[in-house]
Design an enzyme around this catalytic site. Structure first.
Site, mmCIF file in Angstrom:
data_model
loop_
_atom_site.group_PDB
_atom_site.id
_atom_site.type_symbol
_atom_site.label_atom_id
_atom_site.label_comp_id
_atom_site.label_asym_id
_atom_site.label_seq_id
_atom_site.Cartn_x
_atom_site.Cartn_y
_atom_site.Cartn_z
ATOM 1 N N ARG A 183 -0.232 -9.071 13.437
ATOM 2 C CA ARG A 183 -0.817 -8.055 12.532
ATOM 3 C C ARG A 183 -1.619 -8.730 11.416
ATOM 4 O O ARG A 183 -2.672 -8.236 11.016
ATOM 5 C CB ARG A 183 0.289 -7.194 11.919
ATOM 6 C CG ARG A 183 0.791 -6.130 12.875
ATOM 7 C CD ARG A 183 2.104 -5.564 12.433
ATOM 8 N NE ARG A 183 1.991 -4.727 11.256
ATOM 9 C CZ ARG A 183 3.006 -4.463 10.438
ATOM 10 N NH1 ARG A 183 4.180 -4.990 10.657
ATOM 11 N NH2 ARG A 183 2.817 -3.674 9.404
ATOM 12 N N LYS A 206 0.831 -1.216 0.000
ATOM 13 C CA LYS A 206 0.000 0.000 0.000
ATOM 14 C C LYS A 206 0.867 1.268 0.000
ATOM 15 O O LYS A 206 0.610 2.197 -0.758
ATOM 16 C CB LYS A 206 -0.930 0.040 1.229
ATOM 17 C CG LYS A 206 -1.924 -1.101 1.300
ATOM 18 C CD LYS A 206 -2.899 -0.918 2.451
ATOM 19 C CE LYS A 206 -2.285 -0.940 3.827
ATOM 20 N NZ LYS A 206 -1.661 -2.214 4.232
ATOM 21 N N ARG A 260 11.194 -1.957 11.707
ATOM 22 C CA ARG A 260 10.170 -1.440 12.615
ATOM 23 C C ARG A 260 9.971 -2.375 13.806
ATOM 24 O O ARG A 260 10.119 -3.579 13.674
ATOM 25 C CB ARG A 260 8.834 -1.304 11.856
ATOM 26 C CG ARG A 260 8.783 -0.056 11.024
ATOM 27 C CD ARG A 260 7.621 -0.029 10.061
ATOM 28 N NE ARG A 260 6.368 -0.570 10.550
ATOM 29 C CZ ARG A 260 5.245 -0.545 9.842
ATOM 30 N NH1 ARG A 260 5.226 -0.003 8.635
ATOM 31 N NH2 ARG A 260 4.141 -1.067 10.314
HETATM 32 P P1 AMP Z 1 0.859 0.388 9.126
HETATM 33 O O1 AMP Z 1 2.109 1.175 8.924
HETATM 34 O O2 AMP Z 1 -0.265 0.847 8.253
HETATM 35 O O3 AMP Z 1 1.099 -1.106 9.026
HETATM 36 O O4 AMP Z 1 0.374 0.662 10.631
HETATM 37 C C1 AMP Z 1 1.197 0.357 11.738
HETATM 38 C C2 AMP Z 1 0.356 0.229 12.982
HETATM 39 O O5 AMP Z 1 -0.316 1.470 13.245
HETATM 40 C C3 AMP Z 1 -0.761 -0.806 12.921
HETATM 41 O O6 AMP Z 1 -0.299 -2.111 13.203
HETATM 42 C C4 AMP Z 1 -1.706 -0.273 13.994
HETATM 43 O O7 AMP Z 1 -1.221 -0.536 15.294
HETATM 44 C C5 AMP Z 1 -1.625 1.231 13.765
HETATM 45 N N1 AMP Z 1 -2.612 1.700 12.772
HETATM 46 C C6 AMP Z 1 -2.372 2.241 11.545
HETATM 47 N N2 AMP Z 1 -3.505 2.566 10.925
HETATM 48 C C7 AMP Z 1 -4.517 2.229 11.769
HETATM 49 C C8 AMP Z 1 -5.930 2.307 11.697
HETATM 50 N N3 AMP Z 1 -6.562 2.794 10.613
HETATM 51 N N4 AMP Z 1 -6.649 1.853 12.754
HETATM 52 C C9 AMP Z 1 -6.038 1.367 13.856
HETATM 53 N N5 AMP Z 1 -4.719 1.258 13.994
HETATM 54 C C10 AMP Z 1 -3.936 1.687 12.956
#
Ligand code: AMP
Length: 218
Positions: free
Chosen positions: A173, A13, A162
């Site tokens: 996740r 994404k 990360r």
């Molecule tokens: P990402 O970089 O999109 O994988 O997001 C990293 C982490 O941020 C996720 O594993 C969640 O803990 C949190 N996070 C990001 N976007 C959301 C969302 N829309 N709703 C809830 N938690 C989020």
């Protein structure tokens, strides 16, 4: 363009959003990037979000909606936005619908990046991210390594793994994604706004998304 990008962690994404944003100037709005910057800044939101993020769990909907209500009203969103990592639950999708109605914004497309689980697992364990909250460029130790010194080629900051990309957090996740985010595919499909893209090349996916957007405008 005003689009939502759905897909598992590691589906690409972020990369697709950056390429689309370079193409037409629509802003990439990544909730993960915003939250990581808040954690780094030790803001009240960052402090609250950190423990959820570290274990790979979702941050509560109310916090995310407050953050996104502010973000979507910033001037840079007027031209267009690519929502990367949001919405992630049915509640967020319903709240987003209300918010867009209130702001008189119409979405062009909901994109689902459908990538096989083995590709995702490999990508997440080899992914590295620029530690600079204002950059967060994505690297991959196999296909797109950082500089020989382990620095970001764009801004020179260290490139790191990360905290939520340990094996345990990755599996958590993916489970969270299957339980809470996969239902959004049906939600947007019912509304007739979903398109599935199964290519594993980000560049090819971007070309296909651009084509879908054009045919939607006709
Ligand atoms: P990402 O970089 O999109 O994988 O997001 C990293 C982490 O941020 C996720 O594993 C969640 O803990 C949190 N996070 C990001 N976007 C959301 C969302 N829309 N709703 C809830 N938690 C989020």
């Amino acid at each position: 363009m005003k689009i939502i990008l759905l897909g598992a962690p590691g589906a690409g994404k972020g990369t697709v959003a950056k390429l689309l944003s370079d193409d037409d100037g629509s802003v990439q709005v990544s909730t993960g990037d915003i939250l990581r910057a808040e954690v780094k800044a030790r803001s009240p939101l960052g402090k609250e979000a950190k423990s959820y993020m570290d274990r790979g769990d979702l941050v509560p909907d109310a916090l995310i909606m407050k953050m996104m209500e502010e973000r979507l009203q910033k001037p840079d969103c007027r031209k267009g936005f690519i929502l990367d990592g949001f919405p992630r639950t049915i509640t967020q999708a319903e709240e987003l619908q209300k918010l867009l109605k209130k702001l008189k914004i119409r979405l062009d497309l909901v994109v689902n990046l459908d990538v096989p689980r083995d590709v995702i697992l490999d990508r997440l364990s080899t992914r590295r991210t620029c530690a600079n909250p204002g950059c967060q460029e994505i690297y991959n130790i196999k296909s797109k390594p950082p500089t020989a010194e382990g620095k970001c080629a764009k801004c020179g900051s260290p490139v790191v793994q990360r905290e939520d990309e340990t094996e345990e957090a990755i599996l958590f996740r993916l489970d969270t994604y299957n339980q809470k985010t996969v239902p959004l595919i049906g939600y947007y499909d019912k509304e007739g706004r979903l398109r599935n893209f199964s290519s594993i090349s980000s560049q090819q996916t971007v070309e296909e998304i651009k084509k879908a957007l054009k045919s939607g405008q006709r």
